[in-house]
Design a protein around this motif. Structure first.
Motif, PDB file in Angstrom:
ATOM      1  N   TYR B 410       0.849  -1.197   0.000  1.00 27.60           N
ATOM      2  CA  TYR B 410       0.000   0.000   0.000  1.00 27.60           C
ATOM      3  C   TYR B 410       0.878   1.238   0.000  1.00 27.60           C
ATOM      4  CZ  TYR B 410      -3.758  -3.222   0.950  1.00 27.60           C
ATOM      5  OH  TYR B 410      -4.642  -4.234   0.855  1.00 27.60           O
ATOM      6  N   VAL B 412       0.877   3.922  -1.992  1.00 29.21           N
ATOM      7  CA  VAL B 412       0.206   5.213  -2.142  1.00 29.21           C
ATOM      8  C   VAL B 412      -0.259   5.711  -0.791  1.00 29.21           C
ATOM      9  CG1 VAL B 412      -1.765   6.377  -3.160  1.00 29.21           C
ATOM     10  CG2 VAL B 412      -0.488   4.705  -4.490  1.00 29.21           C
ATOM     11  N   ILE B 416       0.908   9.074   1.157  1.00 30.88           N
ATOM     12  CA  ILE B 416      -0.027  10.087   1.651  1.00 30.88           C
ATOM     13  C   ILE B 416       0.178  10.298   3.142  1.00 30.88           C
ATOM     14  CG2 ILE B 416      -2.470  10.522   2.103  1.00 30.88           C
ATOM     15  CD1 ILE B 416      -3.040   9.294  -0.608  1.00 30.88           C
TER      16      ILE B 416
END
Lengths: 646, 488
Positions: B410, B412, B416
């Motif tokens: 994960y 991304v 973020i």
């Protein structure tokens, strides 16, 4: 603790004490610490000199493991061989003289502790440079002296010109250092090691290796040698990257003597000598070194002839003498180059410090047009300046005579076009050198006083703390040539240098230099005498001649006086476009794109987002419920969108 | 998994809950008849009891190598639940110390406060040990109802009842959604026990009804942990409630709720991972982004910490998204570290009084470095830790979560997370700037420092953990890995 460790780390220790605790121990304490550390180091250096040169105890002393990463190992080591020992002795002796001299010269300054600290730092960095046993440490020392030089040129940081000169010196040196760094990397790629010994042992095996550089197949060793030489050109102010050296005279005079005459600027000479095993197999590189050295010698001398600032004259003289050393290197006369380096360190430091003494006496006046007629008031300085000038002009039995003649003879003995070119350049420069040296002496000491009465009434001999170091250096200028001639370039040179210099048998120009025709040996003396005579004619007996010459040869004088317009040309070609480009990037690139669009833009956008988000927070429960329900709907939609209805 | 056989073994297994329930009821009656100093005595007794509960949980530890299920499958006791209960009890203990001294100063102290806190803790214990949807619901409601009352504990202020009321109404809606979702799940599986659900749901193909049920359940739980977009109550309640109660809200209930979510998603709904990941992913991302950005313009320290907690829940959810033992362990580590940091931060806030009340505005911190350097430096360390600056504890919390997320692919989400933590760093560092570089306003009310040694001791203890965590980070991380294994 071995003797070499003590020599290297005493200046560092002195720097730390003077720099960190300068306020606590006061100016006097800092002077005491740094001077005594340097004097001890100088004495130890003499002991080391005897140990290494006479007894041949060359060695490598490890101080610490520095980098150890995979197969890449770099130690922090002190390489003590004949070459580095010569350098160590020169550095520590000149440096201790300059330290002591500074106590008197800087006595009116506000930041004496800092000044002494910087001097010691420089000495440490320079010793690091010459004792390097691998490329990395060499680079460390090389950059270290650059930093120290920057700090000292800009020491009077309230003077705008000093700051500019410091920055100029640093940036121009960056250009050379860029080449040096590439050269070091080329060596690493070629030899897969950064240890000097293993590099030099592999040179023969790599003598035909080709190297892919910028898309061209070039001879590997030549490329490495030329790139290293580029570093030397920057540091030693050779033609092309020389513009910083005259400006560096903005620094206090002891700095000019130590860094910009005796030691740091000779680092390039040392570098080439250190890499003599490599340069020997790169004949093209040697030719480049030779030609550039010859050109520099003449070029700098022509400028020196026309300048009026006493320090600038000596600065151009330094540059010219470095040119001699380089063309000596270029004809494989490494011993001769090192010899001249050593003698030059003494007499040029003497000249600079003598000039400092004059400036001190003249209430900080540096323009020779405002001097004159003071030789009776400062006789000691006057005599010492004479000794320095005689040595510089290469008059018989002074130090410069032995080394300079040896260089010229070696160049002649090379019997190539390049050698002959350098030889004639050297002869011309010898004439000019003698001319501007006596021009300096006459303008400064003789004739009618041109300073006002107030200054003249203040003219006084310098205190003992300044004169004693001058006397020590004068001894060097008097006897170093005669005493060391047999070792550096004479019959016992092979034993003297041992393994530290490697010269191919067919390139042994120093040996051949002993068999040149008689006129070659005598010519430098005669042109020197001629130069001195011309100076007397022009500046003492018929003072109207210079003005007439200037009028008659106006264009040439203008060219010389303005330093061949190199600064102006660089300003047009490099500096201005760089500023334009810089201001473009600053205003448009940084200001508009990065700042407005990036940094400020992002933070403004964040603020906007935050304000919008906080507007949701109304305080009404039904709004909150609404958001929750919308959230549920959004989540369900998201799931259905991702996973489908079935 | 061991099945408890009779009621005595049931009681023995559920010892922490049984003891807590008994103590809470006894304390209520005892304090009601106590005429003087009821608040002080009740608080002191509760503190002593909480220490006892931690010891009891610790003593039970060795007997639960294998999870034990009691009360006919309604209740489970294992490493995980015991450890988290110790953590909850510790958090409650810290909060109670804060509540006692805070309410003593503001003179709103009544013995019901400790009783309610103990009852709320009982609810959390049940949440952590829930092995049936009904236990889950009852535990959740018990916990929440006590919190609603605590939020409005200061009846003299108009803000506190408003906060309690908002919390109650919105919480009721969230509970409704939770129950609605449970009914879907029950409709699909025909059972509410976690064990049965796990068997039935494992290997089922995608079913819209079941997934909608799962989504609604997650929405209900997301409200409790104040994940975006179900966070709206948080700033208002944090601001309105008495400062020490806010500290309790921030420190404890979220741990219980997030551990409940972990058990639920990895146990009964373990087979539906690719479905709930979608939801948790969205919640995580939204929480991190909103928590970071909305905090930028806050001027109240309590609202700021509310948004900070929203953002931090986003990071914890990232660990759940990452899944597996690594992800689970990262969540436990993160929540533990977060609890300590928040407890410390509130410790500083509660130590600074302005007219008897804990400071409210960030501007009140102006010039703190001069008036009280200890608190200024402690706050500085907590703020650095919250922004995730090494070598403080908060850095390791973020590190393990990001690492778990990246290892599970994960990336991304992890990116973020890193970016939003940069944004959030702004508001943490702004407090430091206020303390050290802003001049005190002329005529600003004098800030008093509370004189209580116990409160300062708590502050120092949390500070020691935040600073000392870097000495042995691996211990807690490895321990967390051991205890989350009992979830799978």
């Amino acid at each position: 603790m071995s003797i070499e460790t003590a020599i290297v780390f005493l200046p560092l220790l002195a720097f730390m004490i003077a720099f960190l605790f300068g306020k606590t121990i006061g100016d006097r304490g800092a002077q005491l610490v740094t001077c005594s550390a340097l004097i001890v180091a100088a004495v130890l250096a003499c002991v080391l000199f005897v140990d290494v040169i006479r007894d041949g105890n060359t060695r490598v002393t490890e101080v610490a493991q520095w980098v150890s990463s995979g197969s890449f190992v770099a130690g922090w080591t002190l390489r003590i061989d004949q070459l580095s020992t010569v350098m160590i002795a020169v550095i520590t002796i000149v440096s201790s003289c300059v330290h002591v001299y500074s106590v008197g010269y800087m006595s009116h300054d506000k930041a004496q502790a800092r000044f002494m600290a910087y001097l010691s730092l420089f000495t440490f960095a320079m010793l690091m440079l010459v004792t390097a046993d691998n490329l990395l440490q060499l680079f460390f020392g090389w950059e270290g002296v650059g930093v120290a030089s920057y700090l000292l040129i800009g020491f009077w940081n309230y003077k705008d010109t000093a700051n500019k000169a410091a920055i100029k010196a640093f940036i121009v040196n960056r250009v050379g250092d860029f080449g040096l760094a590439l050269g070091l990397m080329t060596c690493y790629v070629l030899f897969d090691t950064i240890q000097f010994d293993s590099i030099f042992d592999q040179v023969f095996g790599q003598k035909d290796t080709m190297f892919d550089f910028l898309g061209y197949q070039v001879h590997g060793l030549t490329l490495a040698a030329l790139l290293l030489f580029m570093g030397a050109v920057g540091k030693s102010a050779q033609l092309g990257l020389h513009t910083w050296l005259p400006d560096a005279m903005e620094g206090p005079t002891p700095v000019s003597a130590l860094i910009h005459a005796a030691t740091m600027v000779t680092a390039g000479v040392f570098l080439v000598a250190r890499f003599s095993p490599l340069f020997e197999f790169a004949p093209f590189a040697l030719q480049v070194v030779c030609v550039l050295g010859g050109l520099t010698a003449v070029f700098a001398a022509t400028i020196g002839m026309t300048q009026f600032d006493i320090k600038r004259v000596i600065a151009y003289s330094t540059m010219s003498q470095l040119g001699y050393m380089f063309f000596a290197l270029g004809v494989s006369a490494y011993g001769a180059a090192m010899f001249h380096l050593m003698t030059h360190a003494f007499f040029k430091a003497l000249l600079f410090l003598g000039a400092g003494s004059v400036i001190h006496a003249m209430s900080d006046e540096q323009d020779m047009r405002n001097m004159g007629g003071i030789y009776k008031k400062i006789p000691v300085t006057y005599v010492l300046m004479w000794i320095g000038s005689l040595a510089l002009a290469g008059m018989p039995f002074f130090a410069g005579y032995y080394s300079k003649d040896m260089i010229l003879e070696a160049a002649y003995a090379d019997h190539t076009n390049f050698g002959m070119f350098a030889f004639w350049c050297g002869i011309i420069a010898a004439f000019l050198t003698a001319f501007y040296s006596w021009r300096l002496l006459i303008m400064t000491f003789h004739g009618k006083p041109r300073a006002d009465d107030k200054v003249m009434s203040h003219v006084h001999e310098s205190p003992a703390v300044m004169v004693v170091p001058l006397v020590v250096l004068a001894f060097g200028a008097l006897f170093a040539g005669f005493f060391f001639y047999p070792g550096f370039v004479g019959e016992i040179r092979a034993e003297f240098w041992g393994e530290s210099l490697r010269i191919l048998p067919e390139n042994d120009t120093v040996g051949a230099a002993h068999h040149v025709p008689q006129w070659v040996k005598l010519l430098p003396i005669f042109v020197g005498l001629g130069g001195i005579f011309m100076a007397y004619v022009c500046y003492l007996w018929k003072p109207s001649i210079p003005a007439r010459c200037v009028a008659a040869f106006a264009p040439i004088h203008k060219l010389f006086f303005n330093k061949w317009f190199v600064d102006e040309a660089y300003d047009k070609i490099f500096v201005r476009p760089a500023f334009v480009l810089g201001s473009f990037f600053f205003k448009k690139g940084d200001g508009v794109i990065i700042n407005a669009g990036g940094v400020d833009g992002l933070s403004n956008a964040s603020d906007t987002v935050a304000k919008v988000l906080s507007r949701f927070q109304t305080g009404y429960v039904f709004h909150y419920v609404f958001v929750m329900v919308m959230g549920v709907l959004a989540l369900l939609s998201w799931i259905v969108f991702r996973l489908g209805l079935n | 998994m061991i099945q408890s056989v009779d009621v005595f073994q049931d009681i023995k297994t559920a010892m922490p809950e049984v003891a807590t329930a008994a103590f809470a009821l006894w304390l209520l009656v005892f304090s009601a008849f106590k005429k003087h100093q009821a608040f002080a005595v009740a608080s002191f007794l509760s503190c002593a009891f909480l220490v006892g509960i931690i010891v009891v949980c610790f003593g039970m530890f060795g007997q639960y190598d294998e999870p034990v299920v009691a009360f006919g499958g309604l209740y489970i006791q294992d490493y995980f639940s015991l450890s988290i209960k110790m953590l909850i009890a510790l958090g409650t203990l810290i909060s109670l110390i804060y509540v006692y001294f805070d309410m003593k100063q503001t003179q709103i102290g009544r013995f019901e406060a400790p009783v309610l806190m103990i009852l709320s803790m009982l609810g959390m214990f049940f949440m952590v040990s829930a092995h049936d949807l009904l236990t889950l619901y009852v535990g959740l409601e018990l916990q929440s109802l006590a919190l609603y009352i605590l939020a409005s504990f200061n009846r003299h202020s108009y803000k506190a009842p408003e906060a309690g009321m908002k919390y109650f109404i919105l919480g009721a809606i969230a509970s409704g959604m939770l129950l609605f979702g449970m009914s879907f799940v029950y409709g699909f599986a025909g059972h509410t026990g976690f064990g049965v659900l796990e068997e039935v749901l494992n290997g089922t193909t995608y079913n819209v009804g079941l997934t909608v049920g799962l989504a609604f359940m997650l929405v209900g739980l997301a409200f409790k942990i104040s994940a975006v977009p179900f966070h709206m109550w948080t700033p208002d309640v944090y601001q309105g409630a008495p400062a020490s109660v806010t500290a309790f809200f921030a420190i404890v209930p979220k741990i219980a709720a997030i551990c409940l979510i972990m058990r639920l998603l990895n146990g009964p709904f373990g087979g539906l991972q690719d479905q709930w990941v979608q939801i948790v992913y969205a919640l995580s991302m939204a929480s991190m982004v909103l928590g970071a950005f909305a905090g930028l313009v806050q001027t109240s320290i309590k609202r700021l910490l509310a948004y900070s907690s929203i953002g931090n829940i986003g990071y914890a959810l990232m660990g759940i998204v990452a899944g597996g033992a690594d992800g689970g362990a990262s969540v436990v580590v993160y929540m533990t570290v977060y609890m300590i940091m928040t407890a410390g931060t509130f410790g500083v806030v509660l130590s600074l009084r302005k007219g008897g009340v804990a400071v409210e505005e960030i501007a009140d911190f102006k010039g703190l470095s001069k008036t009280s350097p200890f608190h200024a430096y402690a706050m500085t360390l907590f703020m650095f830790s919250l922004s995730g600056i090494p070598p403080l504890a908060g850095f390791f919390g973020k590190l393990v979560v990001f690492k778990a997320a990246v290892d599970s692919g994960y990336i991304v989400l992890a990116v973020i997370g890193v970016l939003t933590s940069v944004v959030a760093a702004y508001y943490y560092l702004r407090i430091i700037k206020t303390m050290f570089f802003d001049e005190e306003d002329a005529g600003m009310d004098e800030i008093q420092i509370v004189p209580y040694a116990a409160q300062h001791g708590t502050l120092v203890a949390t500070l020691a953990v935040v600073v000392g965590f870097c000495v042995v980070p691996a211990v807690l991380i490895e321990y967390a890995e051991v205890l989350v294994r009992s979830l799978f």
